[in-house]
Design a protein around this motif. Structure first.
Motif, PDB file in Angstrom:
ATOM      1  N   PHE A  94       0.809  -1.221   0.000  1.00 26.13           N
ATOM      2  CA  PHE A  94       0.000   0.000   0.000  1.00 26.13           C
ATOM      3  C   PHE A  94       0.847   1.278   0.000  1.00 26.13           C
ATOM      4  CE2 PHE A  94      -3.059  -3.068   1.820  1.00 26.13           C
ATOM      5  CZ  PHE A  94      -4.102  -2.884   0.927  1.00 26.13           C
ATOM      6  N   GLU A  95       2.156   1.158  -0.185  1.00 26.69           N
ATOM      7  CA  GLU A  95       3.015   2.342  -0.216  1.00 26.69           C
ATOM      8  C   GLU A  95       2.522   3.350  -1.253  1.00 26.69           C
ATOM      9  OE1 GLU A  95       7.027   1.240  -0.884  1.00 26.69           O
ATOM     10  OE2 GLU A  95       7.359   0.506   1.158  1.00 26.69           O
ATOM     11  N   GLY A  96       2.485   4.613  -0.859  1.00 25.35           N
ATOM     12  CA  GLY A  96       2.076   5.686  -1.744  1.00 25.35           C
ATOM     13  C   GLY A  96       0.582   5.919  -1.790  1.00 25.35           C
ATOM     14  N   LEU A  97      -0.192   5.122  -1.049  1.00 23.35           N
ATOM     15  CA  LEU A  97      -1.645   5.240  -1.057  1.00 23.35           C
ATOM     16  C   LEU A  97      -2.164   5.716   0.299  1.00 23.35           C
ATOM     17  CD1 LEU A  97      -2.490   1.852  -2.839  1.00 23.35           C
ATOM     18  CD2 LEU A  97      -2.247   4.117  -3.896  1.00 23.35           C
ATOM     19  N   ARG A  98      -3.342   6.287   0.296  1.00 28.61           N
ATOM     20  CA  ARG A  98      -4.009   6.649   1.541  1.00 28.61           C
ATOM     21  C   ARG A  98      -4.683   5.403   2.109  1.00 28.61           C
ATOM     22  NH1 ARG A  98      -5.390  12.266   2.266  1.00 28.61           N
ATOM     23  NH2 ARG A  98      -7.244  11.574   3.375  1.00 28.61           N
ATOM     24  N   VAL A  99      -4.433   5.137   3.385  1.00 31.05           N
ATOM     25  CA  VAL A  99      -4.946   3.884   3.969  1.00 31.05           C
ATOM     26  C   VAL A  99      -5.630   4.096   5.311  1.00 31.05           C
ATOM     27  CG1 VAL A  99      -3.299   2.386   2.785  1.00 31.05           C
ATOM     28  CG2 VAL A  99      -2.679   3.390   4.990  1.00 31.05           C
ATOM     29  N   ALA A 100      -6.031   5.333   5.619  1.00 31.37           N
ATOM     30  CA  ALA A 100      -6.768   5.550   6.858  1.00 31.37           C
ATOM     31  C   ALA A 100      -8.064   4.751   6.808  1.00 31.37           C
ATOM     32  CB  ALA A 100      -7.066   7.036   7.045  1.00 31.37           C
ATOM     33  N   VAL A 101      -8.565   4.370   7.984  1.00 30.53           N
ATOM     34  CA  VAL A 101      -9.784   3.571   8.051  1.00 30.53           C
ATOM     35  C   VAL A 101     -10.920   4.287   7.314  1.00 30.53           C
ATOM     36  CG1 VAL A 101     -11.523   2.565   9.577  1.00 30.53           C
ATOM     37  CG2 VAL A 101      -9.097   2.496  10.214  1.00 30.53           C
ATOM     38  N   GLY A 102     -11.562   3.573   6.383  1.00 30.00           N
ATOM     39  CA  GLY A 102     -12.659   4.144   5.615  1.00 30.00           C
ATOM     40  C   GLY A 102     -12.232   5.091   4.525  1.00 30.00           C
ATOM     41  N   ASP A 103     -10.930   5.092   4.189  1.00 26.47           N
ATOM     42  CA  ASP A 103     -10.424   6.077   3.238  1.00 26.47           C
ATOM     43  C   ASP A 103      -9.612   5.386   2.152  1.00 26.47           C
ATOM     44  OD1 ASP A 103      -9.738   8.534   2.110  1.00 26.47           O
ATOM     45  OD2 ASP A 103      -7.969   8.751   3.359  1.00 26.47           O
ATOM     46  N   GLY A 104      -9.544   5.994   1.001  1.00 29.34           N
ATOM     47  CA  GLY A 104      -8.608   5.635  -0.047  1.00 29.34           C
ATOM     48  C   GLY A 104      -8.616   4.166  -0.437  1.00 29.34           C
ATOM     49  N   ALA A 105      -7.409   3.549  -0.397  1.00 29.10           N
ATOM     50  CA  ALA A 105      -7.202   2.204  -0.923  1.00 29.10           C
ATOM     51  C   ALA A 105      -8.060   1.154  -0.251  1.00 29.10           C
ATOM     52  CB  ALA A 105      -5.732   1.834  -0.789  1.00 29.10           C
ATOM     53  N   LEU A 106      -8.337   1.312   1.019  1.00 28.10           N
ATOM     54  CA  LEU A 106      -9.095   0.289   1.737  1.00 28.10           C
ATOM     55  C   LEU A 106     -10.552   0.239   1.308  1.00 28.10           C
ATOM     56  CD1 LEU A 106      -7.619   0.586   5.333  1.00 28.10           C
ATOM     57  CD2 LEU A 106      -6.854  -0.812   3.410  1.00 28.10           C
ATOM     58  N   ARG A 107     -11.021   1.273   0.627  1.00 28.61           N
ATOM     59  CA  ARG A 107     -12.405   1.281   0.127  1.00 28.61           C
ATOM     60  C   ARG A 107     -12.499   0.772  -1.309  1.00 28.61           C
ATOM     61  NH1 ARG A 107     -15.202   6.962   1.305  1.00 28.61           N
ATOM     62  NH2 ARG A 107     -16.976   5.713   0.581  1.00 28.61           N
ATOM     63  N   ASP A 108     -11.365   0.529  -1.929  1.00 27.77           N
ATOM     64  CA  ASP A 108     -11.326   0.128  -3.334  1.00 27.77           C
ATOM     65  C   ASP A 108     -11.338  -1.395  -3.425  1.00 27.77           C
ATOM     66  OD1 ASP A 108     -10.710  -0.437  -5.977  1.00 27.77           O
ATOM     67  OD2 ASP A 108      -9.264   1.200  -6.144  1.00 27.77           O
ATOM     68  N   PRO A 109     -12.365  -1.999  -4.021  1.00 27.00           N
ATOM     69  CA  PRO A 109     -12.433  -3.465  -4.114  1.00 27.00           C
ATOM     70  C   PRO A 109     -11.216  -4.100  -4.777  1.00 27.00           C
ATOM     71  CG  PRO A 109     -14.530  -2.485  -4.729  1.00 27.00           C
ATOM     72  CD  PRO A 109     -13.551  -1.348  -4.600  1.00 27.00           C
ATOM     73  N   ARG A 110     -10.511  -3.354  -5.600  1.00 24.67           N
ATOM     74  CA  ARG A 110      -9.328  -3.912  -6.259  1.00 24.67           C
ATOM     75  C   ARG A 110      -8.243  -4.288  -5.265  1.00 24.67           C
ATOM     76  NH1 ARG A 110      -7.946   0.752 -10.423  1.00 24.67           N
ATOM     77  NH2 ARG A 110      -8.406   1.903  -8.492  1.00 24.67           N
ATOM     78  N   HIS A 111      -8.273  -3.684  -4.077  1.00 20.46           N
ATOM     79  CA  HIS A 111      -7.236  -3.945  -3.083  1.00 20.46           C
ATOM     80  C   HIS A 111      -7.672  -4.942  -2.015  1.00 20.46           C
ATOM     81  CE1 HIS A 111      -4.681  -0.823  -4.680  1.00 20.46           C
ATOM     82  NE2 HIS A 111      -5.626   0.077  -4.557  1.00 20.46           N
ATOM     83  N   TRP A 112      -8.918  -5.369  -2.036  1.00 20.83           N
ATOM     84  CA  TRP A 112      -9.416  -6.210  -0.954  1.00 20.83           C
ATOM     85  C   TRP A 112      -8.711  -7.560  -0.880  1.00 20.83           C
ATOM     86  CZ3 TRP A 112     -15.396  -5.137  -1.580  1.00 20.83           C
ATOM     87  CH2 TRP A 112     -15.630  -3.805  -1.178  1.00 20.83           C
ATOM     88  N   TRP A 113      -8.251  -8.079  -2.039  1.00 18.20           N
ATOM     89  CA  TRP A 113      -7.543  -9.362  -2.031  1.00 18.20           C
ATOM     90  C   TRP A 113      -6.282  -9.287  -1.171  1.00 18.20           C
ATOM     91  CZ3 TRP A 113      -7.926 -14.288  -2.452  1.00 18.20           C
ATOM     92  CH2 TRP A 113      -6.811 -15.085  -2.709  1.00 18.20           C
ATOM     93  N   LYS A 114      -5.669  -8.137  -1.126  1.00 22.64           N
ATOM     94  CA  LYS A 114      -4.451  -7.986  -0.321  1.00 22.64           C
ATOM     95  C   LYS A 114      -4.723  -8.125   1.175  1.00 22.64           C
ATOM     96  CE  LYS A 114      -2.560  -4.776  -3.745  1.00 22.64           C
ATOM     97  NZ  LYS A 114      -2.160  -3.375  -4.017  1.00 22.64           N
ATOM     98  N   LEU A 115      -5.986  -7.950   1.571  1.00 24.97           N
ATOM     99  CA  LEU A 115      -6.351  -7.990   2.980  1.00 24.97           C
ATOM    100  C   LEU A 115      -6.840  -9.370   3.418  1.00 24.97           C
ATOM    101  CD1 LEU A 115      -8.397  -4.656   3.005  1.00 24.97           C
ATOM    102  CD2 LEU A 115      -6.001  -4.961   3.635  1.00 24.97           C
ATOM    103  N   ARG A 116      -6.636 -10.365   2.588  1.00 21.40           N
ATOM    104  CA  ARG A 116      -7.248 -11.671   2.831  1.00 21.40           C
ATOM    105  C   ARG A 116      -6.698 -12.387   4.069  1.00 21.40           C
ATOM    106  NH1 ARG A 116      -3.478 -11.837  -1.012  1.00 21.40           N
ATOM    107  NH2 ARG A 116      -1.912 -13.506  -1.022  1.00 21.40           N
TER     108      ARG A 116
END
Length: 215
Positions: A94-116
């Motif tokens: 997630f380097e270079g992305l916004r990752v605050a709770v409820g913000d940015g990358a964490l809301r994007d379904p494309r990144h959800w696989w990384k959180l598995r």
């Protein structure tokens, strides 16, 4: 009797990060003006209340913010700053992305696989690998400062992961509950080669670990 050696793990000061991204290992992230003040506060602490045992070895992560935090300590104690790549920040997808709770990358379904898999974690460097490299760095610092103290300037997640390892706790945790404020000091005491305990201090005052991404 065995020698007592203390290895102080110092987290770097506040970073200038107006975009509030997870900067991780990205180059170009320097201390803010407040962060430079935190580094000076830490230097005063190591020459004041934490001067016994004296610091005889100083080593830093290669990242710029850590090197900047080490600089006032080096000046105050008249020590060179060694660099140990094992003290570097944890790698993250997630380097270079916004990752605050409820913000940015964490809301994007494309990144959800990384959180598995939060137990590894699946989005970056495994906790077990962070703990292993940090332990080797701390042991090297201990050996360089036998009978005195060393300072290792590092980053929040590596310091906290090592503490969890030393205290026999599970690696999986809530980042908001890390006891590792900006410019805080996690001090590891050894009796000879044996781990003897951890203490914690905040020379620059308390900060909210969840409010500072990428640190």
């Amino acid at each position: 009797m065995s020698e007592t050696t203390v290895v102080h793990l110092l987290r770097h000061g506040e970073v200038f990060n107006p975009a509030k991204v997870l900067y991780g290992r990205l180059p170009g992230y320097r201390l803010s003006e407040a962060g430079e003040g935190m580094a000076r506060d830490a230097a005063r602490w190591f020459t004041g209340v934490a001067a016994d045992p004296p610091v005889t070895h100083l080593v830093s992560s290669p990242l710029e913010r850590a090197q900047q935090t080490a600089a006032p300590i080096a000046e105050a104690l008249g020590l060179p700053v060694a660099t140990d790549d094992r003290l570097i920040e944890a790698a993250s997808d997630f380097e270079g992305l916004r990752v605050a709770v409820g913000d940015g990358a964490l809301r994007d379904p494309r990144h959800w696989w990384k959180l598995r898999n939060p137990f590894r974690p699946s989005w970056g460097e495994p906790y077990v690998e962070i703990a292993a490299r940090m332990l080797l760095a701390v042991e090297a610092a201990r050996d360089a400062a036998r009978g005195s103290a060393a300072v290792c300037v590092s980053h929040q997640l590596p310091i906290w992961t090592l503490r969890l390892h030393l205290e026999g706790r599970r690696y999986v945790h809530d980042p908001r509950r890390r006891e590792c404020a900006l410019a805080s000091v996690t001090s590891v005491t050894f009796e000879g080669d044996r781990f003897a305990g951890v203490t914690y201090a905040e020379p620059a005052g308390a900060t909210d670990p969840d409010a500072v991404p990428g640190a």
